[in-house]
Design an enzyme around this catalytic site. Sequence first.
Site, PDB file in Angstrom:
ATOM      1  N   GLU A  35       0.820  -1.214   0.000  1.00  0.00           N
ATOM      2  CA  GLU A  35       0.000   0.000   0.000  1.00  0.00           C
ATOM      3  C   GLU A  35       0.855   1.266   0.000  1.00  0.00           C
ATOM      4  OE1 GLU A  35      -2.798  -0.327   3.222  1.00  0.00           O
ATOM      5  OE2 GLU A  35      -3.527  -2.276   2.514  1.00  0.00           O
ATOM      6  N   CYS A  36       1.957   1.229  -0.706  1.00  0.00           N
ATOM      7  CA  CYS A  36       2.918   2.334  -0.744  1.00  0.00           C
ATOM      8  C   CYS A  36       2.823   3.052  -2.090  1.00  0.00           C
ATOM      9  CB  CYS A  36       4.325   1.751  -0.546  1.00  0.00           C
ATOM     10  SG  CYS A  36       5.682   2.932  -0.645  1.00  0.00           S
ATOM     11  N   GLY A  37       3.181   4.311  -2.103  1.00  0.00           N
ATOM     12  CA  GLY A  37       3.231   5.050  -3.364  1.00  0.00           C
ATOM     13  C   GLY A  37       4.218   4.445  -4.351  1.00  0.00           C
ATOM     14  N   PHE A  38       5.193   3.694  -3.844  1.00  0.00           N
ATOM     15  CA  PHE A  38       6.178   3.046  -4.712  1.00  0.00           C
ATOM     16  C   PHE A  38       5.764   1.634  -5.134  1.00  0.00           C
ATOM     17  CE2 PHE A  38       9.089   5.956  -2.265  1.00  0.00           C
ATOM     18  CZ  PHE A  38       9.394   6.791  -3.337  1.00  0.00           C
ATOM     19  N   THR A  39       4.619   1.145  -4.663  1.00  0.00           N
ATOM     20  CA  THR A  39       4.187  -0.217  -4.975  1.00  0.00           C
ATOM     21  C   THR A  39       4.148  -0.498  -6.480  1.00  0.00           C
ATOM     22  OG1 THR A  39       2.974  -0.353  -2.902  1.00  0.00           O
ATOM     23  CG2 THR A  39       2.387  -1.968  -4.571  1.00  0.00           C
TER      24      THR A  39
END
Length: 167
Positions: A35-39
């Site tokens: 659930e990360c912006g970098f996912t």
Amino acid sequence: MTDVFDFSVPAADGTEQPLGTYRGDVLLIVNVASECGFTPQYEGLQALQEQFAERGFRVLGFPCNQFGGQEPGDAEAIQACGVRFGVGFPVFAKIEVNGEGAHPLYQHLKQQAPGALGTRGIKWNFTKFLVGRDGSVLDRFAPQRKPQDLVGAIERALAVPRPDDGG
């Protein structure tokens, strides 16, 4: 001297996986989160895996929930995220990468390749460590570095002959 291939890590099913099974391969070890912006980097990591697999390159993902609670799910949810992004590389069991509970593999990685200004801690999800065929830690890349930006470093690591090839 200890190298990356001396460690065992928890597989997604809870069994211990010796990293020695990858001896002779070039590894990109990444702490991942669903659930990360970098996912979306999962897609780029998978592209690297596909591009270089035949030459002995492996991406290894290590879920971690230490950064903003961005990996809250259980093993099933974590693996489902990988499926969503078409991931074919191993995504292991959730571990800690910082603090007293940091997995010994990550303690080793951080010691061998400190971050900017010599800092040891992992700053965020999707920090990447490039490991040579001999198990030595070659480089560390910040989360902002996109997987496709690592092609040159991966090519250089793959140019080194496998230890069992007489190199």
